[in-house]
Design an enzyme around this catalytic site. Structure first.
Site, PDB file in Angstrom:
ATOM      1  N   SER A   1       0.854  -1.202   0.000  1.00 39.99           N
ATOM      2  CA  SER A   1       0.000   0.000   0.000  1.00 39.99           C
ATOM      3  C   SER A   1       0.881   1.240   0.000  1.00 39.99           C
ATOM      4  CB  SER A   1      -0.874   0.033   1.249  1.00 39.99           C
ATOM      5  OG  SER A   1      -1.541   1.270   1.349  1.00 39.99           O
TER       6      SER A   1
ATOM      7  N   TYR B   1      -1.474  -0.707  10.411  1.00 43.17           N
ATOM      8  CA  TYR B   1      -1.615  -1.140   9.015  1.00 43.17           C
ATOM      9  C   TYR B   1      -0.454  -0.608   8.175  1.00 43.17           C
ATOM     10  CZ  TYR B   1      -3.479  -1.389   4.261  1.00 43.17           C
ATOM     11  OH  TYR B   1      -3.642  -1.636   2.917  1.00 43.17           O
TER      12      TYR B   1
HETATM   13  P1  NAI Z   1     -11.089  -6.764   0.289  1.00 38.80           P
HETATM   14  O1  NAI Z   1     -11.606  -6.687   1.693  1.00 38.80           O
HETATM   15  O2  NAI Z   1     -12.060  -6.859  -0.828  1.00 38.80           O
HETATM   16  O3  NAI Z   1     -10.052  -7.996   0.144  1.00 38.80           O
HETATM   17  C1  NAI Z   1      -9.259  -8.487   1.183  1.00 38.80           C
HETATM   18  C2  NAI Z   1      -9.508  -9.981   1.247  1.00 38.80           C
HETATM   19  O4  NAI Z   1      -8.568 -10.595   2.136  1.00 38.80           O
HETATM   20  C3  NAI Z   1     -10.905 -10.309   1.803  1.00 38.80           C
HETATM   21  O5  NAI Z   1     -11.558 -11.170   0.885  1.00 38.80           O
HETATM   22  C4  NAI Z   1     -10.615 -11.002   3.119  1.00 38.80           C
HETATM   23  O6  NAI Z   1     -11.570 -11.994   3.461  1.00 38.80           O
HETATM   24  C5  NAI Z   1      -9.259 -11.604   2.833  1.00 38.80           C
HETATM   25  N1  NAI Z   1      -8.520 -11.943   4.049  1.00 38.80           N
HETATM   26  C6  NAI Z   1      -8.342 -11.180   5.150  1.00 38.80           C
HETATM   27  N2  NAI Z   1      -7.619 -11.856   6.064  1.00 38.80           N
HETATM   28  C7  NAI Z   1      -7.330 -13.065   5.510  1.00 38.80           C
HETATM   29  C8  NAI Z   1      -6.611 -14.193   5.963  1.00 38.80           C
HETATM   30  N3  NAI Z   1      -6.038 -14.215   7.168  1.00 38.80           N
HETATM   31  N4  NAI Z   1      -6.511 -15.269   5.147  1.00 38.80           N
HETATM   32  C9  NAI Z   1      -7.083 -15.263   3.920  1.00 38.80           C
HETATM   33  N5  NAI Z   1      -7.791 -14.210   3.445  1.00 38.80           N
HETATM   34  C10 NAI Z   1      -7.909 -13.136   4.236  1.00 38.80           C
HETATM   35  O7  NAI Z   1     -10.166  -5.491   0.122  1.00 38.80           O
HETATM   36  P2  NAI Z   1      -9.124  -5.051  -1.023  1.00 38.80           P
HETATM   37  O8  NAI Z   1      -9.122  -3.588  -0.988  1.00 38.80           O
HETATM   38  O9  NAI Z   1      -9.350  -5.752  -2.292  1.00 38.80           O
HETATM   39  O10 NAI Z   1      -7.744  -5.534  -0.362  1.00 38.80           O
HETATM   40  C11 NAI Z   1      -6.807  -6.364  -1.030  1.00 38.80           C
HETATM   41  C12 NAI Z   1      -5.406  -5.930  -0.656  1.00 38.80           C
HETATM   42  O11 NAI Z   1      -5.189  -4.619  -1.153  1.00 38.80           O
HETATM   43  C13 NAI Z   1      -5.122  -5.886   0.848  1.00 38.80           C
HETATM   44  O12 NAI Z   1      -3.854  -6.460   1.112  1.00 38.80           O
HETATM   45  C14 NAI Z   1      -5.099  -4.394   1.145  1.00 38.80           C
HETATM   46  O13 NAI Z   1      -4.256  -4.087   2.232  1.00 38.80           O
HETATM   47  C15 NAI Z   1      -4.556  -3.835  -0.156  1.00 38.80           C
HETATM   48  N6  NAI Z   1      -4.839  -2.420  -0.394  1.00 38.80           N
HETATM   49  C16 NAI Z   1      -6.126  -1.971  -0.615  1.00 38.80           C
HETATM   50  C17 NAI Z   1      -6.346  -0.624  -0.860  1.00 38.80           C
HETATM   51  C18 NAI Z   1      -7.717  -0.068  -1.113  1.00 38.80           C
HETATM   52  O14 NAI Z   1      -7.836   1.156  -1.264  1.00 38.80           O
HETATM   53  N7  NAI Z   1      -8.763  -0.868  -1.201  1.00 38.80           N
HETATM   54  C19 NAI Z   1      -5.243   0.336  -0.893  1.00 38.80           C
HETATM   55  C20 NAI Z   1      -3.949  -0.244  -0.677  1.00 38.80           C
HETATM   56  C21 NAI Z   1      -3.767  -1.571  -0.451  1.00 38.80           C
END
Ligand code: NAI
Length: 258
Positions: free
Chosen positions: A145, A158
């Protein structure tokens, strides 16, 4: 096995950036393991979309903070398709706490966030390393991120976890070459369920998105597909790129923090 039959695991791909990445890989003919922690229904929808896109996919439940789950997840890919060529460490978690509220973050909050955002990618990469080496051109992409660079984002824990992930990306890139490349992507504000929920619903989310857009050179936010495209490029292209970190943030990493 032909180029079209390459195999990827995308952690946390029942929604958001992970789902978009799984579907884009499937569209390009990859076999994809769609990993989920809790949302079996969401993962099945992504599997269906992968198949509609022309690929093959299976959904596998695993919590990346649990080492035995990581090993089982890698084994699922090998059992199903006999190989593994790419790992996308996308699963992530956070707690939304204002940075000035130091008392709002406990040691346990750090431990929970680090378990998924730092230890999870390490355990997944360790479990996958041998199969990725056997591929001959393995690739790992860690989803970090822009918060790591700026010290911003949903909480100090985070931001720090993503900083640790960036350092680990470089350490792993050194030891897994020459057959496995390890890179990171650093999204900025991406339109996903996480962001809508974290900002307290659609109205506040919209205000925050407009504020973000006003700060950055490209005057926009990002979509999951924007991030997925760069992840897929790092996997399929970029043969001489390792230990790198690409910002997909409409220029936020250069913007003045406000
Ligand atoms: P999201 O909430 O749609 O996806 C995250 C997924 O990770 C969820 O499906 C969740 O169930 C899963 N997850 C969480 N803990 C877990 C575990 N212990 N084992 C397996 N799965 C697990 O959110 P998003 O935004 O798509 O996030 C994806 C990545 O992008 C994350 O690493 C987040 O930190 C990163 N990110 C997101 C940003 C945003 O603006 N949405 C910005 C910068 C980074």
């Amino acid at each position: 096995m032909t180029e079209q039959h390459r195999v990827a695991i995308v952690t946390g791909s029942a929604s958001g950036i992970g789902a978009a990445t799984a579907i884009e890989l499937a569209r390009r003919g990859w076999r994809v393991v769609v990993n989920y922690a809790n949302s079996a229904a969401g993962a099945q929808q992504v599997v269906d979309q992968c198949v509609q896109a022309g690929g093959q996919a299976i959904a596998v439940q695993a919590d990346v903070s649990v080492d035995a789950d990581c090993r089982r997840l890698v084994q699922a890919a090998i059992t199903q398709w006999g190989r593994l060529d790419a790992l996308v460490n996308n699963a992530g978690t956070t707690k939304f706490v204002a940075h000035a509220n130091l008392d709002g973050l406990s040691a346990e909050d750090f431990q929970v966030i680090y378990a998924t955002n730092v230890i999870g990618p390490f355990q997944m990469t360790r479990a996958a390393a041998s199969a990725l080496k056997d591929s001959g051109r393995g690739a790992v992409v860690n989803v970090s991120s822009v918060a790591a660079l700026l010290g911003t984002g949903s909480s100090i824990a985070y931001a720090a976890s993503k900083g640790a992930l960036n350092t680990m990306t470089r350490s792993l890139a050194r030891v897994l070459g020459p057959t496995v490349r390890v890179n990171a992507v650093s999204p900025g504000f991406v339109d996903t369920p996480w962001m809508v929920a974290g900002h307290g619903g659609p109205e506040k989310y919209k205000q925050r998105a407009e504020h973000y857009s006003s700060l950055v050179p490209l005057k926009n936010t990002c979509l999951p597909a924007d991030v997925a495209d760069t992840i897929v490029w790092l996997i399929e292209g970029a043969p001489k790129t390792t230990g790198d970190n690409i910002y997909i943030d409409a220029g936020m990493h250069m913007a003045q923090a406000k």
